[in-house]
Design an enzyme around this catalytic site. Structure first.
Site, mmCIF file in Angstrom:
data_model
loop_
_atom_site.group_PDB
_atom_site.id
_atom_site.type_symbol
_atom_site.label_atom_id
_atom_site.label_comp_id
_atom_site.label_asym_id
_atom_site.label_seq_id
_atom_site.Cartn_x
_atom_site.Cartn_y
_atom_site.Cartn_z
ATOM 1 N N ARG A 1 0.830 -1.215 0.000
ATOM 2 C CA ARG A 1 0.000 0.000 0.000
ATOM 3 C C ARG A 1 0.860 1.259 0.000
ATOM 4 O O ARG A 1 0.539 2.254 -0.654
ATOM 5 C CB ARG A 1 -0.915 0.003 1.223
ATOM 6 N N CYS B 1 -6.007 -17.113 17.196
ATOM 7 C CA CYS B 1 -6.685 -16.881 18.475
ATOM 8 C C CYS B 1 -8.091 -17.477 18.501
ATOM 9 O O CYS B 1 -8.687 -17.621 19.563
ATOM 10 C CB CYS B 1 -6.754 -15.389 18.774
#
Length: 553
Positions: A24, A45
């Site tokens: 980006r 997670c």
């Protein structure tokens, strides 16, 4: 004209975040990720919740595919490619295609190491038996989920009572599996102070999870077909159809160390605030790298997904830019859900602060997450750690059934900004009955801390209460007789607050008196009354009965 090349080793949170940020910032760079795994950019997670079916399908854990990265960002991701060596002098990386066995070379102008961490497998006899797993990768979760779905797991043992271990235990229990946690320490949640961890511990037992604390795993028994049948411990054998080993992780730094990348005092890769290593044009991020603790200003290792993403973003921008982005540090903020309760922490614990030489004060304050009269309000217990001389906030912990994340985040914000207790007390926080009490848990706790720091009362830790009783202190419960009959702390005497003057008028004014009530407010008011009567050795039980982590009578 060839484009400059950024090479990233590792394709989970930090590595993919770094690659995307780099592209980006500067689309002209050629960005390639090498990873030995078959999955990239996955939600590690979320793995415990995949075991229970809260997350229903494996694909929900996979944030993006290699094809997504190519089509959306023009980033090349080579899965099943294991890097064998980094050659900094030649700016090349040697890797093996695990599918074909082919050895390949990849040149780079900038390199980001995001090799993560690996689970610790203790050298225990028979640990190689089938149905003994760690839970670090999507494939781990898939193997365990398939075993459970087949109906082959009636009893499971989780080795380790840390954050992941508790999440695994909860989700196994949700599947109707009898679950036992074996923990070498004397309480679960070792990163928390004991009085907070013991609250979670009691809740685990209430939910049917069996705890074997202070127990060491010494081996595994084979049921005769190469599969685990039981876990051998110092406290006896525990039958098990499934074992999940959650005894911690270590930074994956061997590759970096061989290349001459410096390791820090924690054993992870040493980096500065720009994520640069000691070698030119090489950065390190995520679970393999250190960060600076924002309170102590010391190097720390904090293997957290949140920190990995932030560090990856910094490294990606700097690798293709001018090293202007930085990550000053982190607090080790963590949170865990355990059935109906949760526990969160940020900054230094009491134990950590004392070990680092801080002269501290602590408070333990019960409160509610909403106005007490609003339906659904739930109890919280907040612990605050502050430096005595400066009143600077050093750390905070919260446990309870309520919405603890808001309280933890407020504390993390205040500590990050080097706030004093007075600053926390004066914060203008949102209030309406469905969301908070008028003062809120953080402001209430700050006010109690200010009263303590300015000498308006003295506190006694729940852990010191038995010793003070043995030394001759009088423990007086100032609640109503009706409340006292329902439950009380062993060794306490019931004297309602309104009868203190009458009942204690003839007692020696130097007598040590420890006052207790449900949450501490009535005990504080009673302490002011006793001071006016001339008593000189009066203190209050920190946290009251709500904060008392031991059995009541």
């Amino acid at each position: 004209m060839s484009h400059p090349a950024l090479l990233v080793i590792g394709g989970v949170a930090a590595g993919t975040k770094a690659a995307v940020k780099a592209k980006r910032e500067n689309p002209h760079w050629q960005v390639t990720i090498l990873t030995r795994d078959q999955h990239i950019s996955y939600a590690g997670c979320g793995l415990p919740y995949y075991l229970s079916g809260v997350i229903d399908e494996e694909r929900e854990l996979l944030v993006r595919s290699p094809e997504d990265f190519k089509s959306n960002y023009d980033i090349d991701i080579l899965i099943r490619h294991e890097v064998a060596d980094i050659l900094p002098d030649q700016k090349r990386v040697l890797a093996e295609d695990l599918a074909t066995g082919e050895r390949k070379e990849y040149p780079y102008d900038k390199l980001i190491i995001a090799t993560g961490a690996y689970p610790v497998l203790p050298p225990i006899p028979n640990i190689q038996l089938a149905n003994i797993y760690t839970l670090r990768k999507v494939t781990d979760g898939s193997f365990i989920r398939q075993l459970i779905d087949r109906g082959n797991v009636k009893q499971a043992v989780v080795i380790g009572g840390g954050l992941i271990g508790l999440e695994v235990a909860e989700n196994l229990a949700h599947r109707g599996i009898k679950t036992v946690i074996v923990e070498l320490a004397d309480h679960v949640l070792a990163p928390f102070d004991p009085e907070m961890a013991l609250k979670i511990q009691s809740h685990l037992i209430e939910q049917g999870v069996e705890l074997r604390l202070g127990s060491k795993v010494t081996g595994f028994l084979d049921q005769g077909q190469g599969k685990v049948a039981a876990v051998e411990t110092s406290a006896g054998n525990i039958p098990a159809d499934l074992v999940v080993v959650s005894t911690g992780i270590r930074p994956n730094v061997e590759l970096a160390a061989r290349a001459g990348v410096a390791l820090g005092s924690t054993g992870a890769i040493q980096v500065n605030a720009h994520m640069q290593t000691n070698l030119p044009d090489i950065y390190a991020v995520g679970d393999c790298a250190e960060v600076t603790h924002l309170v102590s200003n010391q190097a720390a290792w904090m293997p957290m997904g949140s920190i990995a993403n932030k560090a990856g973003r910094v490294a990606g921008a700097n690798a293709v830019g001018e090293n202007r982005a930085s990550l000053p540090g982190a607090l080790g903020t963590a949170i865990v859900k355990v059935f109906k309760m949760a526990a969160g922490k940020t900054g230094l614990t009491e134990k950590e602060a004392r070990s680092q030489g801080y002269n501290i004060e602590t408070v333990l304050v019960p409160s509610l997450d909403k106005a007490h009269y609003y339906p659904g309000s739930r109890q919280l217990l907040v612990k605050l750690v502050a430096e005595k001389s400066s009143h600077r906030l050093l750390g905070g912990q919260v446990v309870g059934e309520g919405a603890i994340d808001k309280t933890v985040d407020i504390l993390a914000t205040a500590i990050s900004l080097k706030a004093r207790v007075e600053d926390l007390s004066a914060m203008d926080l949102a209030y309406a009955p469905p969301f908070s009490s008028a003062m809120g848990p953080t402001i209430l706790t700050a006010n109690v801390m200010l009263n303590k720091l300015t000498g308006k009362f003295r506190g006694v830790s729940p852990f010191a209460l038995a010793d003070r009783l043995a030394a001759g202190a009088s423990i007086i419960d100032v609640r109503s007789p009706e409340e006292y009959i329902l439950y009380s702390i062993p060794g306490s005497t019931s004297i309602p607050g309104e009868r203190l003057t009458e009942r204690l008028k003839d007692r020696p004014r130097s007598e040590e008196i420890i006052l207790i009530c449900k949450v501490g407010l009535r005990a504080y008011v009673a302490s002011l009354k006793l001071k006016n009567m001339g008593f000189t050795n009066v203190s209050i039980l920190d946290g009251g009965i709500v904060g008392y982590p031991f059995e009541l009578q």
